[in-house]
Write a protein that holds these residues in place. Structure first.
Motif, PDB file in Angstrom:
ATOM      1  N   ARG A 188      -5.958   1.414  -8.648  1.00  0.00           N
ATOM      2  CA  ARG A 188      -5.900   2.857  -8.826  1.00  0.00           C
ATOM      3  C   ARG A 188      -6.775   3.574  -7.800  1.00  0.00           C
ATOM      4  O   ARG A 188      -7.628   2.972  -7.136  1.00  0.00           O
ATOM      5  N   THR A 189      -6.582   4.861  -7.713  1.00  0.00           N
ATOM      6  CA  THR A 189      -7.347   5.676  -6.758  1.00  0.00           C
ATOM      7  C   THR A 189      -8.816   5.776  -7.141  1.00  0.00           C
ATOM      8  O   THR A 189      -9.652   6.100  -6.285  1.00  0.00           O
ATOM      9  N   ASP A 194      -2.432   3.380  -5.910  1.00  0.00           N
ATOM     10  CA  ASP A 194      -2.186   3.468  -4.472  1.00  0.00           C
ATOM     11  C   ASP A 194      -1.969   2.095  -3.817  1.00  0.00           C
ATOM     12  O   ASP A 194      -1.711   2.020  -2.614  1.00  0.00           O
ATOM     13  N   ASN A 231       1.411   7.604  -1.112  1.00  0.00           N
ATOM     14  CA  ASN A 231       1.014   8.578  -2.134  1.00  0.00           C
ATOM     15  C   ASN A 231       0.868   7.860  -3.464  1.00  0.00           C
ATOM     16  O   ASN A 231       1.683   6.988  -3.806  1.00  0.00           O
ATOM     17  N   PRO A 232      -0.156   8.194  -4.240  1.00  0.00           N
ATOM     18  CA  PRO A 232      -0.346   7.533  -5.534  1.00  0.00           C
ATOM     19  C   PRO A 232       0.862   7.735  -6.454  1.00  0.00           C
ATOM     20  O   PRO A 232       1.507   8.786  -6.426  1.00  0.00           O
ATOM     21  N   THR A 282       0.858  -1.184   0.000  1.00  0.00           N
ATOM     22  CA  THR A 282       0.000   0.000   0.000  1.00  0.00           C
ATOM     23  C   THR A 282       0.892   1.232   0.000  1.00  0.00           C
ATOM     24  O   THR A 282       1.798   1.364   0.835  1.00  0.00           O
TER      25      THR A 282
END
Length: 352
Positions: free
Chosen positions: A133-134, A173, A94-95, A91
């Motif tokens: 993805r976010t 992320d 920050n993306p 994890t």
């Protein structure tokens, strides 16, 4: 309950078991045969017999099986062990979106995954990288190896080749790397004479290099598209080899030597316009061109497989010739004597 099984309602075990054959109690064959000779063929026949006499004559095993079937004696069941599961995840605070950042994350996850595989003496054949993805979507890539491996140096280049297929969107992320398909691997220890060990080591290293090449090509075109030839047991020229997937087969060794030379290129027989007789024609027409004979070697007679009805061999017995033309071509011609088809000349290959 699947597989045709059924559960007897409470208090009705006797009625459910009574009509079943004695073999359903999972007794040994000798005990079943002895009971059948006494006329005891159904479980219901046993349930009405004195237990003491059954135990005295056939042993406590029979009485125990009856009690287990009726539910009055426990029968512990060992659950199946879960299959091996190899996966790691990361994890990200920050993306990320750059390929370099994804590879940096892989460099942190891959050694852990490979260590777990090595601990269980297993190698990965198929790996999956999930990039979450976010926006809650996920990008997935898969790679396959020609041989199971837990060597990170062999796996990393294959992942790097497919990173550009990941659409990072607004950012990634979370990453998950899983060995989807694994197989046992065994360490190879080379012992014995120094020269023999060196030769074996060179062969193994050569196989590893070939496996790596197959894996890299497979990452581009798919492992199923990479094939190799293996010898097959047939005297029919086009059936002397079988095509196997290179990733799931070993290199062929000790190819049998054909009775006569075979062409480098072979295709389905193509009609040749020539006089209809078995003597080699001095001139013939093939693929829209006229050819003149310079030299001919043969014939080699090949008969069809009489136990098969092969549509390609309905022309019957064939006489093969190696024909050299004045134009410099070295062709493989045959005369089909005619079976259920008309006789005639055909071209099936080219040498060199």
């Amino acid at each position: 309950v699947g597989g045709g099984a059924r559960i007897a309602p409470p208090g009705q075990a006797y009625g459910a078991l009574a009509p079943l054959p004695i073999a359903a109690l999972r007794l040994d064959d000798q005990t079943v045969a002895q009971l059948n000779r006494l006329g005891l063929r159904r479980i219901g026949d046993l349930l009405g017999q004195p237990r003491a006499s059954l135990a005295r004559r056939f042993g406590r095993g029979l009485v125990l099986r009856l009690d287990q079937a009726m539910g009055s004696a426990p029968e512990p069941v060992s659950p199946a062990r879960p299959p091996h599961h190899f996966a790691v995840r990361m994890t990200l605070p920050n993306p990320i979106g750059l390929a370099e950042d994804v590879m940096a994350a892989i460099d942190r996850m891959l050694p852990t995954l490979c260590a777990r595989l090595e601990e269980k003496a297993r190698g990965a054949r198929t790996l999956r990288l999930e990039a979450h993805r976010t926006d809650q979507a996920a990008e997935i890539i898969e790679i396959g190896l020609a041989r199971p491996s837990h060597d990170k140096h062999r796996i990393r280049p294959l992942l790097e080749m497919k990173i550009d297929q990941i659409d990072a969107g607004y950012g990634i992320d979370m990453l998950r790397l899983a060995a989807v398909q694994t197989e046992p691997v065994h360490a190879r220890t080379l012992t014995g004479h120094a020269e023999a060990s060196r030769a074996v080591r060179n062969r193994l290293e050569g196989n590893t290099a070939l496996d790596d090449l197959i894996g890299k090509l497979g990452a581009r075109v798919g492992l199923e598209a990479i094939t190799r030839q293996h010898p097959a047991a047939s005297h029919i020229p086009e059936k002397t080899a079988q095509t196997l997937a290179a990733a799931w087969s070993e290199p062929a060794r000790d190819w049998p030597v054909p009775p006569r030379p075979r062409p480098l290129l072979m295709w389905r027989p193509e009609p040749v316009m020539a006089p209809d007789h078995p003597d080699v024609p001095t001139s013939f027409r093939w693929r829209g061109r006229d050819w003149q004979l310079a030299q001919a070697t043969g014939p080699e007679r090949i008969a069809p497989e009489w136990w098969l009805d092969d549509p390609n061999w309905r022309s019957g017995v064939r006489d093969y010739w190696v024909v050299v033309t004045e134009q410099g071509e070295r062709l493989w011609l045959f005369y089909g004597h005619g079976g259920t088809m008309s006789a005639g000349w055909f071209c099936q290959g080219r040498f060199g």
